[in-house]
Design a protein around this motif. Sequence first.
Motif, PDB file in Angstrom:
ATOM      1  N   ASP A  38       0.852  -1.190   0.000  1.00 23.24           N
ATOM      2  CA  ASP A  38       0.000   0.000   0.000  1.00 23.24           C
ATOM      3  C   ASP A  38       0.880   1.230   0.000  1.00 23.24           C
ATOM      4  O   ASP A  38       1.897   1.278   0.713  1.00 23.24           O
ATOM      5  N   TYR A  39       0.519   2.217  -0.819  1.00 26.82           N
ATOM      6  CA  TYR A  39       1.296   3.450  -0.878  1.00 26.82           C
ATOM      7  C   TYR A  39       0.361   4.619  -1.128  1.00 26.82           C
ATOM      8  O   TYR A  39      -0.513   4.551  -1.990  1.00 26.82           O
ATOM      9  N   ASP A  40       0.574   5.679  -0.358  1.00 26.43           N
ATOM     10  CA  ASP A  40      -0.210   6.897  -0.529  1.00 26.43           C
ATOM     11  C   ASP A  40       0.557   7.907  -1.373  1.00 26.43           C
ATOM     12  O   ASP A  40       1.615   8.393  -0.969  1.00 26.43           O
ATOM     13  N   TYR A  41       0.032   8.187  -2.561  1.00 28.37           N
ATOM     14  CA  TYR A  41       0.538   9.275  -3.395  1.00 28.37           C
ATOM     15  C   TYR A  41      -0.198  10.540  -2.989  1.00 28.37           C
ATOM     16  O   TYR A  41      -1.217  10.476  -2.297  1.00 28.37           O
ATOM     17  N   PRO A  42       0.285  11.699  -3.408  1.00 32.46           N
ATOM     18  CA  PRO A  42      -0.392  12.950  -3.011  1.00 32.46           C
ATOM     19  C   PRO A  42      -1.858  13.010  -3.452  1.00 32.46           C
ATOM     20  O   PRO A  42      -2.684  13.602  -2.757  1.00 32.46           O
ATOM     21  N   THR A  43      -2.195  12.397  -4.589  1.00 34.23           N
ATOM     22  CA  THR A  43      -3.561  12.530  -5.100  1.00 34.23           C
ATOM     23  C   THR A  43      -4.361  11.236  -5.115  1.00 34.23           C
ATOM     24  O   THR A  43      -5.529  11.249  -5.491  1.00 34.23           O
TER      25      THR A  43
END
Length: 57
Positions: free
Chosen positions: A37-42
């Motif tokens: 899981d990875y959170d990108y800015p958008t």
Amino acid sequence: MKINNWNNLTQQQCIVREICEELATEIKAEKILGVVDYDYPTFHLTMHCILCTIVSG
């Protein structure tokens, strides 16, 4: 593999279907290696990592 109902597929069935459709290659999904899981800015990305073997193609 021909699947008539695209809902309720397992991760293994999804990767087999996608590789067949996009690369004209038959694979066997061997083992789920993990989930990243990875959170990108958008947006948020969830990537299911699956060990596969080429059957033909």
